[in-house]
Design an enzyme around this catalytic site. Structure first.
Site, mmCIF file in Angstrom:
data_model
loop_
_atom_site.group_PDB
_atom_site.id
_atom_site.type_symbol
_atom_site.label_atom_id
_atom_site.label_comp_id
_atom_site.label_asym_id
_atom_site.label_seq_id
_atom_site.Cartn_x
_atom_site.Cartn_y
_atom_site.Cartn_z
ATOM 1 N N HIS A 190 0.838 -1.208 0.000
ATOM 2 C CA HIS A 190 0.000 0.000 0.000
ATOM 3 C C HIS A 190 0.872 1.257 0.000
ATOM 4 O O HIS A 190 0.686 2.166 -0.823
ATOM 5 C CB HIS A 190 -0.901 -0.022 1.242
ATOM 6 N N GLU A 191 1.831 1.314 0.913
ATOM 7 C CA GLU A 191 2.689 2.500 1.016
ATOM 8 C C GLU A 191 3.639 2.617 -0.176
ATOM 9 O O GLU A 191 4.006 3.728 -0.581
ATOM 10 C CB GLU A 191 3.478 2.483 2.319
ATOM 11 N N HIS A 236 1.970 4.493 -2.856
ATOM 12 C CA HIS A 236 2.081 5.939 -2.602
ATOM 13 C C HIS A 236 3.445 6.471 -3.048
ATOM 14 O O HIS A 236 3.540 7.553 -3.645
ATOM 15 C CB HIS A 236 1.894 6.237 -1.109
#
Length: 238
Positions: free
Chosen positions: A136-137, A140
């Site tokens: 997920h990160e 980003h």
């Protein structure tokens, strides 16, 4: 009776009995077990649940961080999605490694974070798989490098788009995780609803977002283009 002899009625009435949350602060193993039993069987109030989680996190902080760091190191070496994302980030000039992917205990409700200046934070006290949170990160991080996503000026449309992509591509919204762990039992459009829900929650926590109504509005505005964008994957990986 003189004023001096009268009891202070205001002070007497202002005494408040603390609310019993069901949780007891203690180091006694038996009472800790009782706290856990009450937590599992619904015997704690909402505040008692928060107290239980905070106490548990403080007690196991070292073990949680050590476990998180071991999983991080393993994933960087062997996880297909983490290795793939790291290759794409490196190709864009990024440099993610165990030195700037840190594990620490966080406040409730936070799973991790990405900061262009410091790297990735993984909250070691969260129950979700480290692989999902790291992926997920990393989405980003990829979005910051590839699309110049605004992480500094807190543009809500940028935030909504990268949160949609991160929830969709990381694996955190796959069917069985929703079905078994979050009690989301719909059989159609489950993935889309999970992505929309989690993106809205994340955007609503941004400092410049008024409330969840504004968060939902912004997510809806960018939904079509951002959900359809699966880069750097050809399609949703898992």
């Amino acid at each position: 009776m003189s004023n001096k002899e009268r009891p202070n009625q205001a002070n007497t009435n202002s005494e408040v009995t603390p609310t019993d949350t069901g949780y007891t602060f203690t180091d006694d193993p038996w009472i800790r077990w009782r706290n856990t039993w009450r937590y599992l069987t619904g015997g704690l109030t909402d505040e008692g649940i928060h107290q239980y989680i905070r106490g548990r996190d403080a007690r196991f902080e070292r073990e949680d961080c050590h476990r998180c760091e071991k999983e991080r190191d393993y994933l960087l070496q062997y996880s297909p999605i983490v290795r793939f994302m790291n290759q794409k980030i490196t190709a864009l000039g990024g440099d993610l490694h165990k030195g700037n992917i840190r594990c620490q205990s966080c406040k409730e409700g936070r799973g991790g974070g990405f900061d262009p200046n410091y790297g990735i934070l993984l909250c070691a006290n969260r129950p979700e798989p480290v692989e999902d949170r790291l992926a997920h990160e990393m989405v980003h991080a990829y979005d910051f490098l590839r699309f110049k996503v605004d992480f500094q000026n807190h543009d809500l449309r940028h935030a909504a788009c990268t949160e949609i992509r991160a929830s969709s591509l990381s694996g955190e919204c796959r069917f069985w995780r929703e079905f078994w762990h979050r009690s989301q039992w719909k059989l159609t459009y489950q993935h889309q609803e999970c992505v929309r829900r989690r993106a809205t929650i994340s955007v609503s926590k941004r400092p410049n977002c008024k409330d969840d109504v504004e968060a939902a509005k912004v997510v809806n505005e960018v939904w079509d283009s951002c959900f359809a964008d699966t880069r750097p994957f050809d399609e949703i990986y898992k």
